[in-house]
Design an enzyme around this catalytic site. Structure first.
Site, mmCIF file in Angstrom:
data_model
loop_
_atom_site.group_PDB
_atom_site.id
_atom_site.type_symbol
_atom_site.label_atom_id
_atom_site.label_comp_id
_atom_site.label_asym_id
_atom_site.label_seq_id
_atom_site.Cartn_x
_atom_site.Cartn_y
_atom_site.Cartn_z
ATOM 1 N N GLU A 36 25.406 -7.629 -28.197
ATOM 2 C CA GLU A 36 25.508 -6.201 -27.898
ATOM 3 C C GLU A 36 26.903 -5.841 -27.380
ATOM 4 O OE1 GLU A 36 23.575 -3.922 -28.785
ATOM 5 O OE2 GLU A 36 21.832 -5.096 -29.378
ATOM 6 N N TYR A 119 22.382 1.952 -22.916
ATOM 7 C CA TYR A 119 21.970 1.457 -24.233
ATOM 8 C C TYR A 119 21.823 -0.074 -24.216
ATOM 9 C CZ TYR A 119 22.305 -0.695 -28.669
ATOM 10 O OH TYR A 119 22.047 -1.541 -29.706
ATOM 11 N N ASP A 137 21.401 4.974 -29.435
ATOM 12 C CA ASP A 137 22.769 4.824 -29.941
ATOM 13 C C ASP A 137 22.978 5.865 -31.039
ATOM 14 O OD1 ASP A 137 21.390 3.881 -32.136
ATOM 15 O OD2 ASP A 137 22.634 2.098 -32.409
#
Ligand code: SF4
Length: 349
Positions: A36, A119, A137
């Site tokens: 991520e 997120y 997102d």
């Protein structure tokens, strides 16, 4: 409508989602977090080899925490947004030192790590622990805005609040991880930014944007991104095989990366104009320094700015003094230092 939406996303995922990514179905929070962080501001195809290299070099978060900064920055080279790399190292060291090397397993604990926003925390919490936190997102904003026909700008406080609540409302609590991955894949593969596949989309019968012909009009943003142009002139000077370099500090782009002496101008300048700038004298030293050769212009696109760069070999070599704050490094050391992509590309020829 919300139930139809959630069921549709899950069914599409079950029957048609063949988007493959090396970190998909991953349950190890360290690997999820790493992927991520790498994918923030980076396309999947570009990020994938970096993820694989990081996992090979640092199989556990404690390996990453123990690695020297320069080595990690070098491995990150080319990904840009170096603040991410700095925060990633800080977070790894927090986990190693304050959590005995175990990744936090609560949403609050994950959010407390440096560089982890809402997120990323939702992604890690749901993928690793199936905690009910919805990801939001660009893909999710687009799918929700189109299906529910929402034209509230996504970059306003009201828009963020509305979409955050809606994303959470449509999240199936028991399948948070699967659903979060599914909606992002759906946005990337079906409800794409340009030419979404509405005709074959299983949500089309209740999709507001499709029914009303609004797919090109939502989501809405209130501000248009202004791209700034910057012109960098790198002076290649040194003595023999030694080159003058320094580490960039301060708040500008490319913090902690290295660079050659550089003059920045707001517009392109000719070689003669460059030679007459006080900044040129300050970097090249007094005397009869001239530009001996110049590279063609290279360009690097960042989110908010375009960098135009030229590399100018200046001489005679014996007269070029090391500018203040720069040090002379050998070709071998040059190879070990981390540079912005535009310099790496130039050095590779
Ligand atoms: S019908 Fe089109 S706009 Fe609506 S969700 Fe499906 S792909 Fe997206």
């Amino acid at each position: 409508m919300k139930q139809f939406f959630t069921a549709g996303i899950l069914a599409w995922n079950e029957l048609h989602n063949d988007r493959s990514m090396p970190w998909k179905k991953e349950k190890d929070p360290y690997r999820i977090w790493l992927s991520e962080i790498i994918l923030q501001q980076t396309r999947v195809e570009q990020g994938r080899p970096y993820y694989e290299r990081f996992i090979a070099a640092y199989p556990a978060i404690t390996d990453l925490a123990a690695a020297p900064d320069e080595e990690v920055f070098r491995l990150w080279q080319g990904l840009g947004y170096y603040a991410r790399c700095k925060n990633m190292l800080a977070a790894a060291r927090t986990v190693a030192q304050q959590h005995q090397g175990r990744f936090p397993d609560t949403y609050e604990g994950i959010t407390a790590l440096k560089g982890v926003g809402a997120y990323t925390a939702a992604a890690i919490a749901s993928f690793a622990y199936n905690l009910p936190h919805a990801v939001l997102d660009g893909n999710v904003y687009r799918v929700l805005a189109r299906f529910f026909g929402i034209d509230t700008p996504t970059d306003t406080t009201a828009g963020k609040k509305l979409f955050t609540q809606l994303a959470q409302d449509v999240l199936p609590g028991q399948q948070a991880g699967t659903y979060n991955q599914a909606i992002m894949d759906f946005g990337a593969v079906v409800c794409k930014p340009q030419t979404p596949l509405c005709k074959s989309c299983r949500l089309s019968s209740q999709c507001e944007a499709f029914q009303k012909g609004l797919t090109d009009l939502v989501p809405v943003k209130s501000k248009k991104l202004r791209i700034k142009k910057r012109y960098f002139y790198y002076l290649l000077s040194g003595n023999g095989s030694l080159r003058y370099v320094r580490k960039r500090t301060g708040k500008d782009i490319w913090q902690n990366l290295h660079e050659f002496p550089m003059i920045e101008t707001p517009a392109p300048v000719t070689d003669a104009e460059l030679l007459s700038l006080p900044a040129f004298r300050a970097l090249a030293g007094p005397g009869n320094i001239r530009i001996e050769s110049a590279s063609p212009e290279k360009k690097q696109q960042l989110t908010h700015q375009t960098i135009h760069a030229r590399f100018l070999r200046i001489g005679p070599e014996t007269e070029v003094l090391p500018p203040e704050g720069f040090r002379a490094v050998s070709a071998a050391e040059l190879d070990r230092l981390a540079f912005p992509k535009i310099i790496v590309d130039f050095l590779k020829g």
